[in-house]
Design an enzyme around this catalytic site. Structure first.
Site, PDB file in Angstrom:
ATOM      1  N   LYS A  20       0.427  -7.638  -7.753  1.00  0.00           N
ATOM      2  CA  LYS A  20      -0.355  -6.891  -6.763  1.00  0.00           C
ATOM      3  C   LYS A  20      -1.609  -6.248  -7.375  1.00  0.00           C
ATOM      4  O   LYS A  20      -1.734  -6.148  -8.609  1.00  0.00           O
ATOM      5  CB  LYS A  20       0.551  -5.823  -6.138  1.00  0.00           C
ATOM      6  CG  LYS A  20       1.697  -6.397  -5.299  1.00  0.00           C
ATOM      7  CD  LYS A  20       2.508  -5.277  -4.640  1.00  0.00           C
ATOM      8  CE  LYS A  20       3.614  -5.826  -3.758  1.00  0.00           C
ATOM      9  NZ  LYS A  20       4.377  -4.738  -3.076  1.00  0.00           N
TER      10      LYS A  20
ATOM     11  N   TYR B  42       2.663  -9.898   5.483  1.00  0.00           N
ATOM     12  CA  TYR B  42       3.629  -8.790   5.620  1.00  0.00           C
ATOM     13  C   TYR B  42       3.977  -8.502   7.088  1.00  0.00           C
ATOM     14  O   TYR B  42       4.443  -7.402   7.403  1.00  0.00           O
ATOM     15  CB  TYR B  42       3.084  -7.532   4.943  1.00  0.00           C
ATOM     16  CG  TYR B  42       3.368  -7.443   3.455  1.00  0.00           C
ATOM     17  CD1 TYR B  42       4.676  -7.476   2.958  1.00  0.00           C
ATOM     18  CD2 TYR B  42       2.332  -7.307   2.538  1.00  0.00           C
ATOM     19  CE1 TYR B  42       4.937  -7.373   1.600  1.00  0.00           C
ATOM     20  CE2 TYR B  42       2.591  -7.206   1.157  1.00  0.00           C
ATOM     21  CZ  TYR B  42       3.890  -7.238   0.711  1.00  0.00           C
ATOM     22  OH  TYR B  42       4.157  -7.134  -0.640  1.00  0.00           O
TER      23      TYR B  42
ATOM     24  N   ASN C 207       3.334  -0.967  -6.240  1.00  0.00           N
ATOM     25  CA  ASN C 207       4.476  -1.221  -7.113  1.00  0.00           C
ATOM     26  C   ASN C 207       4.421  -2.568  -7.846  1.00  0.00           C
ATOM     27  O   ASN C 207       5.446  -3.143  -8.185  1.00  0.00           O
ATOM     28  CB  ASN C 207       5.784  -1.036  -6.339  1.00  0.00           C
ATOM     29  CG  ASN C 207       5.882  -1.959  -5.145  1.00  0.00           C
ATOM     30  OD1 ASN C 207       4.987  -2.765  -4.913  1.00  0.00           O
ATOM     31  ND2 ASN C 207       6.970  -1.865  -4.399  1.00  0.00           N
TER      32      ASN C 207
ATOM     33  N   HIS D  77       5.427  -8.387  -5.832  1.00  0.00           N
ATOM     34  CA  HIS D  77       6.223  -8.802  -4.665  1.00  0.00           C
ATOM     35  C   HIS D  77       7.127  -9.949  -5.097  1.00  0.00           C
ATOM     36  O   HIS D  77       6.724 -10.786  -5.906  1.00  0.00           O
ATOM     37  CB  HIS D  77       5.307  -9.307  -3.536  1.00  0.00           C
ATOM     38  CG  HIS D  77       6.072 -10.064  -2.484  1.00  0.00           C
ATOM     39  ND1 HIS D  77       6.696  -9.416  -1.438  1.00  0.00           N
ATOM     40  CD2 HIS D  77       6.373 -11.388  -2.350  1.00  0.00           C
ATOM     41  CE1 HIS D  77       7.338 -10.331  -0.699  1.00  0.00           C
ATOM     42  NE2 HIS D  77       7.147 -11.525  -1.235  1.00  0.00           N
TER      43      HIS D  77
ATOM     44  N   GLU E 252       7.032 -18.149   2.480  1.00  0.00           N
ATOM     45  CA  GLU E 252       6.012 -17.468   1.679  1.00  0.00           C
ATOM     46  C   GLU E 252       5.327 -18.431   0.707  1.00  0.00           C
ATOM     47  O   GLU E 252       4.111 -18.335   0.493  1.00  0.00           O
ATOM     48  CB  GLU E 252       6.649 -16.302   0.923  1.00  0.00           C
ATOM     49  CG  GLU E 252       7.069 -15.178   1.860  1.00  0.00           C
ATOM     50  CD  GLU E 252       7.774 -14.018   1.162  1.00  0.00           C
ATOM     51  OE1 GLU E 252       8.152 -13.071   1.865  1.00  0.00           O
ATOM     52  OE2 GLU E 252       7.949 -14.059  -0.069  1.00  0.00           O
TER      53      GLU E 252
HETATM   54  N1  UDP Z   1       6.357  -0.106   0.853  1.00  0.00           N
HETATM   55  C1  UDP Z   1       5.726   1.128   1.005  1.00  0.00           C
HETATM   56  N2  UDP Z   1       6.467   2.217   1.370  1.00  0.00           N
HETATM   57  C2  UDP Z   1       7.815   2.141   1.598  1.00  0.00           C
HETATM   58  C3  UDP Z   1       8.447   0.884   1.463  1.00  0.00           C
HETATM   59  C4  UDP Z   1       7.689  -0.213   1.095  1.00  0.00           C
HETATM   60  O1  UDP Z   1       4.521   1.223   0.813  1.00  0.00           O
HETATM   61  O2  UDP Z   1       8.435   3.160   1.927  1.00  0.00           O
HETATM   62  C5  UDP Z   1       5.571  -1.286   0.444  1.00  0.00           C
HETATM   63  C6  UDP Z   1       5.793  -1.657  -1.022  1.00  0.00           C
HETATM   64  O3  UDP Z   1       4.578  -2.147  -1.560  1.00  0.00           O
HETATM   65  C7  UDP Z   1       6.838  -2.750  -0.898  1.00  0.00           C
HETATM   66  C8  UDP Z   1       6.370  -3.470   0.359  1.00  0.00           C
HETATM   67  O4  UDP Z   1       5.947  -2.406   1.228  1.00  0.00           O
HETATM   68  O5  UDP Z   1       6.883  -3.579  -2.054  1.00  0.00           O
HETATM   69  C9  UDP Z   1       7.399  -4.304   1.067  1.00  0.00           C
HETATM   70  O6  UDP Z   1       8.547  -3.510   1.296  1.00  0.00           O
HETATM   71  P1  UDP Z   1       9.997  -4.090   1.029  1.00  0.00           P
HETATM   72  O7  UDP Z   1      10.966  -3.128   1.625  1.00  0.00           O
HETATM   73  O8  UDP Z   1      10.075  -5.513   1.459  1.00  0.00           O
HETATM   74  O9  UDP Z   1      10.153  -3.964  -0.581  1.00  0.00           O
HETATM   75  P2  UDP Z   1      10.190  -5.098  -1.722  1.00  0.00           P
HETATM   76  O10 UDP Z   1      10.872  -6.298  -1.145  1.00  0.00           O
HETATM   77  O11 UDP Z   1       8.765  -5.363  -2.136  1.00  0.00           O
HETATM   78  O12 UDP Z   1      10.978  -4.470  -2.842  1.00  0.00           O
HETATM   79 MG    MG Z   2      10.480  -7.350   0.598  1.00  0.00          MG
END
Ligand code: UDP
Ligand code: MG
Length: 140
Positions: free
Chosen positions: A11, A51, A114, A117, A128
């Site tokens: 990212k 997303y 974070n 992805h 994806e």
């Molecule tokens: N995210 C965020 N706030 C939250 C949860 C998720 O900004 O409270 C963002 C973060 O960048 C995350 C992405 O949305 O990686 C997708 O969320 P997901 O729950 O799918 O997490 P991941 O699969 O990336 O661990």
């Molecule tokens: Mg996810």
């Protein structure tokens, strides 16, 4: 164990800090092969489509802005159990909860920014991967 492919994204927070190589080393050290990779600049609309599943979540707009704020590296990782293995290498979504040694524990700046992805299931991985790569670009 089945050989799988998963979609990974390095990212903007990580590409900006020149961490692509360090993150790729973690994937390769875990036995994941980077079988396709490109650095691209997403538009906010392209990030929003990727997303889409999170469209109703409160963080969606901020997430799309962030994903379009600088280049990303999109990649396909291949290996035994690659989807779960990559999730292990990534660590928990919130870096405060991520296990030591994971990408997010070492590099993530916040729950939103974070660093990586990773697809969460075979069905989402297939969708994806096809969003970013043609079959001709996948050389395992
Ligand atoms: N995210 C965020 N706030 C939250 C949860 C998720 O900004 O409270 C963002 C973060 O960048 C995350 C992405 O949305 O990686 C997708 O969320 P997901 O729950 O799918 O997490 P991941 O699969 O990336 O661990
Ligand atoms: Mg996810």
């Amino acid at each position: 164990m089945a050989t799988e492919r998963t979609l990974s994204i390095i990212k903007p927070d990580a590409t900006k800090r020149n961490l692509t190589g360090k993150i790729n080393a973690k994937f390769e050290d875990a036995g994941l092969r980077i079988i396709a990779q490109k650095r691209i600049q997403l538009t906010k609309a392209q990030a929003g489509k990727f997303y889409e599943v999170h469209a109703e979540r409160p963080f969606y707009d901020e997430l799309c802005e962030f994903m379009a704020s600088a280049p990303v590296v999109v990649q396909v990782l291949e290996g035994d159990n690659a989807i779960a293995k990559n999730r292990d290498v990534m660590g928990a979504t919130n870096p405060a909860d991520a296990a030591p040694g994971t990408v997010r524990a070492e590099f993530a700046e916040s729950v939103g920014e974070n660093s990586v992805h990773g697809s969460d299931a075979p069905e989402t991985a297939a969708v994806e991967i096809a969003y970013f790569f043609s079959g001709l670009e996948l050389v395992g």
